[in-house]
Design a protein around this motif. Structure first.
Motif: not given
Length: 140
Positions: A75-87
């Motif tokens: 879950a934390v990895s998913a947030l980090a991976n997705m979060g890096q693409y946030a504007k």
């Protein structure tokens, strides 16, 4: 020749730049991130919000008590991976782990977003450093 060089530079810059997505787009893509991995915990909630000026990306999962460490890591990895693409960058990631065990309270992991990315994406810090300095736990 000049046009070929210019065309090559444009293509390389596009290839190396990361796309940036809105909060709504990140929220829409997150469930798919969990669904595509058959060992992922069940995602039951998702919220992107601001608290005291800090942007927070939070998920709720059903964790298996025998695999809670792996479920939390995913879950934390998913947030980090997705979060890096946030504007707009996130300040904190929050994972709330619920258990299907009667009487067991939920565990909440708060992770510093930058430090988590340094560990999980950029590989600039060790697991021990990340675990001791970048995350905190609380029980709900």
């Amino acid at each position: 020749m000049k046009n070929l060089l210019l065309y090559s530079i444009v293509l390389l810059s596009i290839a190396y730049s990361k796309p940036k997505f809105s909060d709504q787009q990140i929220a829409a893509m997150t469930p798919q991130y969990f669904k595509r991995n058959h060992t992922a915990p069940k995602l039951t909630g998702l919220k992107i919000y601001t608290d005291k000026g800090d942007r927070i990306y939070a998920v709720e999962i059903i964790a298996d008590r025998n695999r809670s460490s792996e479920d939390l890591s995913f879950a934390v990895s998913a947030l980090a991976n997705m979060g890096q693409y946030a504007k707009k960058p996130f300040k904190k990631y929050v994972v709330t782990m619920h258990y299907n065990v009667r009487g067991k309270s939920s565990d909440i992991c708060n992770a510093n977003a930058r430090c988590t990315a340094d560990y999980m994406i950029r590989k600039q810090v060790t697991y021990d450093y990340w675990y001791k300095k970048c995350i905190t736990f609380e029980t709900n």
